[in-house]
Scaffold this active site. Structure first.
Site, PDB file in Angstrom:
ATOM      1  CG  ASP A  59      -2.003  -0.862   1.159  1.00 38.24           C
ATOM      2  OD1 ASP A  59      -2.567  -0.981   0.040  1.00 38.24           O
ATOM      3  OD2 ASP A  59      -2.515  -1.402   2.112  1.00 38.24           O
ATOM      4  CG  LEU A  60       3.136   2.167   3.681  1.00 33.69           C
ATOM      5  CD1 LEU A  60       4.168   2.014   4.762  1.00 33.69           C
ATOM      6  CD2 LEU A  60       2.131   3.614   3.871  1.00 33.69           C
TER       7      LEU A  60
END
Length: 402
Positions: free
Chosen positions: A174-175
């Protein structure tokens, strides 16, 4: 600090309309807010961003939401109403950047897709962040961090050789959206200085993780086989990994012949420097078990603190394995002001992680706290959209804003 204490950052004056929620999108708009952009976070009535309800919470505020929404302004708008859609279109007309992380097609169905927004504001830079991007056979499939780690190949090589694959502790799947999204946005802002027009940016989280495979992908190209799991070790560099201490363990990393020499001296085995069994990277890789046993035989005799002193004296790359709380409180993090205190509207003074990029000889203002739900609704309606108090009151009464 020096200079103008009111300086927000190099993106001061850039306005961002933010339709993101959960993690990948908010991480991207967070990076822009950290650089001084004014970020207007659009949240739905009721709970707002889903992460506002993620436990654990304190006085109704979620740790998760607090982590990735500092420095933003929250406005609650009902996007199911025509008036609400009209409001955000008016806001987008006054913004430089739009960021969204809905599944492909959702924003189009709302009438807020790139072509619709481009017609309103040709200078708008529109960044879409999704699991698989807006093209390809998987584009409509839902994705989560562990799914992306699996699909990118990253999960397959993480874990011990004789165990199951293990997901990364940090949600990098996600990051990566918080890295590639801002890179694309900043590049498009620079391009717009020449062209005067915006651009659509299609950020795929799976693409991002595949891009982060780096030399691991090239290794697969070279060998024609998948890299095997080696735990905390390196597939080609030895010694490199976690070694036992008398109480605990320590990381030691050898990347070059020069570091091999330092390690040999630090463990009182200088004769190994020229030993024909270990004098090249390839030989040490092939003799991994022997080399690791030699280093372990030394490290297990000393405490972590003693090993830190020894390896520091010999300039060997090493590190104690810190817990998160210890990492946040270590002198290096304190000196760099990586943890600061900010004033939250509900919680009062709270510690937060500081912005990770600094600008030399510039003021480093403490980021404002993550907003409570709808905290800046009136400010945005009045100061940005120039609506009258009567109009704002009517919008509130009808439930279009909150």
């Amino acid at each position: 600090m020096s200079g103008d204490e009111s300086w927000a950052g190099p993106l001061a004056g850039v306005r961002v309309i933010d339709f993101t929620r959960v993690l990948a999108g908010p991480a991207a708009s967070l990076a822009l807010a950290d650089m001084g952009a004014e970020v207007f976070k659009i949240e739905p009535p009721g709970t707002g961003d889903e992460t506002r309800t993620f436990p654990p919470t304190r006085d109704g505020e979620s740790h998760y939401y607090l982590a990735v929404n500092r420095g933003k302004k929250s406005i609650v708008v009902d996007l199911k109403s025509e008036e609400g859609l009209a409001l955000v279109r008016d806001l987008a007309a006054k913004c430089d950047v739009l960021v969204e992380n809905y599944r492909p097609g959702v924003m189009d169905r709302l009438g807020l897709g790139y072509e619709a927004m481009k017609a309103i504001n040709p200078r708008l830079i529109y960044c879409s962040i999704s699991g698989y991007g807006h093209t390809g056979p998987l584009k409509d499939r839902p994705s989560f961090d562990i799914v992306l780690q699996a699909m990118s190949g990253a999960l397959s090589m993480n874990g011990e050789p004789d165990g199951l694959p293990t997901k990364l502790g940090i949600p990098l799947g996600d990051l990566v959206g918080g890295i590639n999204g801002p890179i694309g946005i900043l590049s498009a802002l620079y391009e717009r200085e020449r062209t005067g027009v915006g651009r659509h940016i299609d950020v795929s989280l799976m693409d991002g993780l595949i891009g982060m495979l780096g030399y691991i992908a090239q290794l697969a190209f070279f060998n024609g086989t998948d890299p095997s799991r080696v735990g905390s070790q390196h597939p080609n560099l030895v010694p490199y990994g976690i070694f036992p201490a008398r109480e605990g363990s320590i990381v030691v990393a050898c990347l070059t012949p020069g570091f091999w020499s330092r390690i040999c001296r630090s463990i009182d085995r200088p004769e190994l420097i020229e030993d024909p069994r270990y004098d090249t990277l390839e030989k040490r890789r092939d003799a991994r078990a022997e080399v690791n046993a030699i280093v372990s035989a030394f490290t297990e005799r000393y405490s972590v603190d003693e090993l830190v002193a020894i390896f520091t004296a010999h300039e060997v790359p090493h590190a104690p394995i810190l817990g998160v709380s210890e990492a946040l409180a270590q002198p290096q993090a304190v000196e760099r002001e990586m943890v600061v205190e900010t004033q939250h509207k509900t919680l009062g003074p709270i510690p937060i992680v500081n912005r990770p990029i600094r600008f030399t000889d510039a003021p480093q203002p403490v980021p404002t706290a993550p907003p409570v739900l709808g905290e800046h609704t009136d400010f945005i309606l009045e100061d940005v959209l120039d609506l009258s108090p009567e109009r704002i009151a009517a919008l509130r009464a009808s439930g279009v804003v909150a």
